[in-house]
Design a protein around this motif. Structure first.
Motif, PDB file in Angstrom:
ATOM      1  N   ASP A 169      59.836  44.515  50.132  1.00  0.00           N
ATOM      2  CA  ASP A 169      59.028  43.453  50.713  1.00  0.00           C
ATOM      3  C   ASP A 169      59.970  42.321  51.101  1.00  0.00           C
ATOM      4  N   ASP A 170      59.472  41.125  51.234  1.00  0.00           N
ATOM      5  CA  ASP A 170      60.315  40.014  51.680  1.00  0.00           C
ATOM      6  C   ASP A 170      61.351  39.580  50.644  1.00  0.00           C
ATOM      7  N   VAL A 171      61.106  39.844  49.360  1.00  0.00           N
ATOM      8  CA  VAL A 171      61.986  39.317  48.324  1.00  0.00           C
ATOM      9  C   VAL A 171      62.665  40.368  47.451  1.00  0.00           C
ATOM     10  N   SER A 172      62.228  41.633  47.535  1.00  0.00           N
ATOM     11  CA  SER A 172      62.798  42.633  46.636  1.00  0.00           C
ATOM     12  C   SER A 172      62.725  44.026  47.235  1.00  0.00           C
ATOM     13  N   CYS A 173      63.413  44.945  46.563  1.00  0.00           N
ATOM     14  CA  CYS A 173      63.318  46.367  46.919  1.00  0.00           C
ATOM     15  C   CYS A 173      63.126  47.153  45.635  1.00  0.00           C
ATOM     16  N   THR A 174      62.624  48.372  45.770  1.00  0.00           N
ATOM     17  CA  THR A 174      62.407  49.244  44.620  1.00  0.00           C
ATOM     18  C   THR A 174      63.221  50.510  44.810  1.00  0.00           C
ATOM     19  N   VAL A 175      64.004  50.847  43.786  1.00  0.00           N
ATOM     20  CA  VAL A 175      64.817  52.059  43.772  1.00  0.00           C
ATOM     21  C   VAL A 175      64.236  52.986  42.711  1.00  0.00           C
ATOM     22  N   GLN A 176      63.872  54.199  43.122  1.00  0.00           N
ATOM     23  CA  GLN A 176      63.343  55.188  42.184  1.00  0.00           C
ATOM     24  C   GLN A 176      64.520  55.905  41.547  1.00  0.00           C
ATOM     25  N   THR A 177      64.825  55.566  40.283  1.00  0.00           N
ATOM     26  CA  THR A 177      65.937  56.179  39.558  1.00  0.00           C
ATOM     27  C   THR A 177      65.407  57.310  38.691  1.00  0.00           C
ATOM     28  N   ARG A 201      65.267  57.296  35.612  1.00  0.00           N
ATOM     29  CA  ARG A 201      64.541  56.678  34.496  1.00  0.00           C
ATOM     30  C   ARG A 201      63.254  55.992  34.928  1.00  0.00           C
ATOM     31  N   GLY A 202      62.996  55.973  36.232  1.00  0.00           N
ATOM     32  CA  GLY A 202      61.796  55.319  36.729  1.00  0.00           C
ATOM     33  C   GLY A 202      62.140  54.288  37.787  1.00  0.00           C
ATOM     34  N   PRO A 203      61.126  53.611  38.321  1.00  0.00           N
ATOM     35  CA  PRO A 203      61.364  52.641  39.388  1.00  0.00           C
ATOM     36  C   PRO A 203      62.039  51.373  38.866  1.00  0.00           C
ATOM     37  N   VAL A 204      62.974  50.851  39.663  1.00  0.00           N
ATOM     38  CA  VAL A 204      63.658  49.598  39.353  1.00  0.00           C
ATOM     39  C   VAL A 204      63.430  48.654  40.522  1.00  0.00           C
ATOM     40  N   VAL A 205      62.813  47.508  40.240  1.00  0.00           N
ATOM     41  CA  VAL A 205      62.582  46.497  41.267  1.00  0.00           C
ATOM     42  C   VAL A 205      63.717  45.483  41.181  1.00  0.00           C
ATOM     43  N   VAL A 206      64.400  45.268  42.305  1.00  0.00           N
ATOM     44  CA  VAL A 206      65.564  44.381  42.340  1.00  0.00           C
ATOM     45  C   VAL A 206      65.314  43.284  43.369  1.00  0.00           C
ATOM     46  N   ALA A 207      65.441  42.037  42.935  1.00  0.00           N
ATOM     47  CA  ALA A 207      65.319  40.912  43.865  1.00  0.00           C
ATOM     48  C   ALA A 207      66.522  40.905  44.794  1.00  0.00           C
ATOM     49  N   PHE A 208      66.305  40.696  46.074  1.00  0.00           N
ATOM     50  CA  PHE A 208      67.417  40.633  47.028  1.00  0.00           C
ATOM     51  C   PHE A 208      68.426  39.560  46.613  1.00  0.00           C
ATOM     52  N   SER A 209      67.945  38.465  46.041  1.00  0.00           N
ATOM     53  CA  SER A 209      68.828  37.364  45.648  1.00  0.00           C
ATOM     54  C   SER A 209      69.779  37.749  44.512  1.00  0.00           C
ATOM     55  N   THR A 220      74.623  45.341  36.670  1.00  0.00           N
ATOM     56  CA  THR A 220      74.219  46.721  36.394  1.00  0.00           C
ATOM     57  C   THR A 220      73.923  47.397  37.725  1.00  0.00           C
ATOM     58  N   ASP A 221      73.767  48.705  37.702  1.00  0.00           N
ATOM     59  CA  ASP A 221      73.536  49.471  38.922  1.00  0.00           C
ATOM     60  C   ASP A 221      72.208  50.211  38.859  1.00  0.00           C
ATOM     61  N   ALA A 222      71.618  50.398  40.018  1.00  0.00           N
ATOM     62  CA  ALA A 222      70.453  51.272  40.176  1.00  0.00           C
ATOM     63  C   ALA A 222      70.836  52.320  41.211  1.00  0.00           C
ATOM     64  N   LEU A 223      70.732  53.589  40.838  1.00  0.00           N
ATOM     65  CA  LEU A 223      71.071  54.698  41.726  1.00  0.00           C
ATOM     66  C   LEU A 223      69.838  55.557  41.913  1.00  0.00           C
ATOM     67  N   GLY A 224      69.429  55.724  43.162  1.00  0.00           N
ATOM     68  CA  GLY A 224      68.266  56.556  43.442  1.00  0.00           C
ATOM     69  C   GLY A 224      67.765  56.345  44.854  1.00  0.00           C
ATOM     70  N   ASP A 225      66.522  56.697  45.082  1.00  0.00           N
ATOM     71  CA  ASP A 225      65.930  56.602  46.414  1.00  0.00           C
ATOM     72  C   ASP A 225      65.274  55.235  46.625  1.00  0.00           C
ATOM     73  N   LEU A 226      65.533  54.662  47.768  1.00  0.00           N
ATOM     74  CA  LEU A 226      64.879  53.412  48.163  1.00  0.00           C
ATOM     75  C   LEU A 226      63.438  53.762  48.521  1.00  0.00           C
ATOM     76  N   VAL A 227      62.474  53.268  47.729  1.00  0.00           N
ATOM     77  CA  VAL A 227      61.089  53.702  47.920  1.00  0.00           C
ATOM     78  C   VAL A 227      60.159  52.597  48.409  1.00  0.00           C
ATOM     79  N   ALA A 228      60.571  51.336  48.277  1.00  0.00           N
ATOM     80  CA  ALA A 228      59.704  50.238  48.730  1.00  0.00           C
ATOM     81  C   ALA A 228      60.542  48.987  48.912  1.00  0.00           C
TER      82      ALA A 228
END
Length: 76
Positions: free
Chosen positions: A34-42, A44-52, A24-32
Motif C-alpha cells: 500500500d502507500d506505507v508498507s509491503c508484505t512479504v510471504q516468508t 514463517r508467515g507474512p511479514v509487513v514492512v514499513a517502507f520507511s 533483519t531480513d525478510a525473504l519470500g514473495d512480495l504479496v501486497a
C-alpha cells in the motif's frame, strides 16, 4: 522504496529492514503493498514492512529445487 512499489506482486524478494536492535531480513514473495508498507510471504508467515524502515531490497531467483530421496548417499 521505489523498487518494491514497481515490482509485480508475486516476485521473490529479499528485504533488509531496521528493527529495534539493528537489522533483519525478510525473504519470500512480495504479496501486497500500500502507500506505507509491503508484505512479504516468508516460510514463517507474512511479514509487513514499513517502507520507511527498509534499508535494502532486491529481487532474487526462485529457491533451488529440493532433491528427492532421503536415503543414504551413493557409495563411491
Amino acid at each position: 522504496m521505489k523498487l518494491l512499489r514497481e515490482l509485480p506482486l508475486g516476485t521473490r524478494v529479499v528485504v533488509r529492514y531496521r528493527i529495534e536492535d539493528g537489522f533483519t531480513d525478510a525473504l519470500g514473495d512480495l504479496v501486497a503493498r500500500d502507500d506505507v508498507s509491503c508484505t512479504v510471504q516468508t516460510r514463517r508467515g507474512p511479514v509487513v514492512v514499513a517502507f520507511s524502515a527498509i534499508a535494502l531490497a532486491k529481487p532474487v531467483p526462485p529457491p533451488p529445487a529440493r532433491k528427492s530421496g532421503g536415503g543414504p548417499p551413493p557409495a563411491l
